[in-house]
Design an enzyme around this catalytic site. Structure first.
Site, PDB file in Angstrom:
ATOM      1  CG  ASN A  41     -10.230  20.164 -20.607  1.00 32.10           C
ATOM      2  OD1 ASN A  41      -9.186  20.254 -19.979  1.00 32.10           O
ATOM      3  ND2 ASN A  41     -10.503  19.117 -21.382  1.00 32.10           N
ATOM      4  CD  GLU A  93      -9.482  14.954 -16.354  1.00 27.77           C
ATOM      5  OE1 GLU A  93      -8.983  15.996 -16.820  1.00 27.77           O
ATOM      6  OE2 GLU A  93      -8.873  14.209 -15.575  1.00 27.77           O
ATOM      7  NE  ARG A 127      -3.801  21.223 -16.819  1.00 30.55           N
ATOM      8  CZ  ARG A 127      -4.312  21.169 -15.600  1.00 30.55           C
ATOM      9  NH1 ARG A 127      -3.896  21.988 -14.655  1.00 30.55           N
ATOM     10  NH2 ARG A 127      -5.235  20.299 -15.307  1.00 30.55           N
TER      11      ARG A 127
END
Ligand SMILES: Nc1ncnc2c1ncn2[C@@H]1O[C@H](COP(=O)(O)OP(=O)(O)OP(=O)(O)O)[C@@H](O)[C@H]1O
Ligand SMILES: [Mg+2]
Lengths: 116, 146
Positions: free
Chosen positions: B52, B48, B106
């Site tokens: 990002n 994650e 997303r």
């Protein structure tokens, strides 16, 4: 990642093998959308039995397909969710919109009972 | 802090490096004998944070991502840093389902995953300078049934 699609009646079965992350999720998204259109499917069942890893990118893919499918009057299901995947599914609230099945046959059976 | 063991890496912000980063961390912490659940939690959180940095930190451009991992007793310390565009409102960014890129499909769950899969998370960021994510998790391990 490797993706196998099979059309059964009006349901597209998408079997995913490998890891679903941001890198691989584009292919999953594109292939599913292409096959869904080509086969003129209504419903989608994702078979996760071969998925060894999934992060929030996978959640994004499923939510996106869910929107397409319901706008088409269909339903979406998931098969063989491992303990590891279950954790991120629970967190995302996906189980509220997607029904889980033990195998493809029980998913297809339930779809037909529900008039899909 | 002085760690019992530590490693550092730097890689280009390419999507294919997301798997490289999480797999490297997972191999590095193997000596702690984590359960499969713990390993999966840490891999997911790293994925994650790195994703990002790739998608939001550098967007259409490319830059470097720095990853540090330390082990002290049974605790894993992870630091993931980018020199990208930074986060203006950290509180908003961390709230569940918030995403600045809904058109890219997303879900806005990355920070929620990091928070719930790790014991602690600290986010430092300033607009135009980049973002640092620091996370820790204690490994209970030894649970061969896991
Ligand atoms: N490294 C970063 N640099 C700049 N902005 C960031 C960074 N990380 C997160 N953000 C901002 O925080 C928001 C929330 O991040 P989060 O990971 O929770 O959701 P997402 O990435 O948008 O969606 P998902 O992770 O579910 O695919 C992002 O939409 C982005 O605006
Ligand atoms: Mg994210």
């Amino acid at each position: 990642m490797n993706i196998l699609c099979e059309s059964r009646g009006r349901t597209l079965i998408v079997k995913v093998n490998g890891e679903i992350d941001h890198y691989s999720s584009n292919e999953l998204k594109n292939k599913t959308d292409r096959e869904y259109k080509q086969a003129k499917s209504k419903n989608i069942v994702f078979d996760f039995s071969g998925v060894t890893f999934m992060d929030s990118s996978g959640i994004g893919v499923i939510m996106g397909r869910y929107k397409n499918v319901i706008s088409n009057g269909g339903v979406i299901g998931a098969v063989s969710i491992s303990k590891e995947l279950r954790k991120i599914f629970d967190l995302s609230g996906l189980f509220k919109i997607i029904k889980c099945y033990e195998n493809i046959e029980s998913a297809l059976k339930d779809f037909s009972v529900r008039g899909q | 802090m002085s760690y019992d063991n530590e490693m550092e890496m730097k890689f280009k912000s390419l999507p294919e490096n997301e798997a490289f980063a999480r797999t490297s961390v997972s191999l590095f912490i193997t000596p702690l004998n984590p359960t499969l659940d713990e390993l999966n939690d840490i891999k997911t959180a790293v994925s994650e944070a790195v994703t990002n940095a790739v998608i939001h930190g550098y967007e259409e451009s490319f830059g470097e991502i720095f990853l540090k991992c330390g082990i002290k007793q049974n605790t894993v310390y992870i630091k993931i840093e980018d020199k990208g565009k930074g986060i203006e409102n950290i509180e908003q960014a961390m709230s569940p389902l918030y995403t600045s890129k809904p058109n890219l499909g997303r879900s806005g769950l990355g920070f929620t995953v990091m928070e719930s899969f790790m014991d602690e998370i600290k986010v430092s960021s300033s607009a135009g300078e980049g973002t640092i994510i620091e996370m820790t998790k204690k490994i209970t391990g030894g649970n061969s049934a896991g």
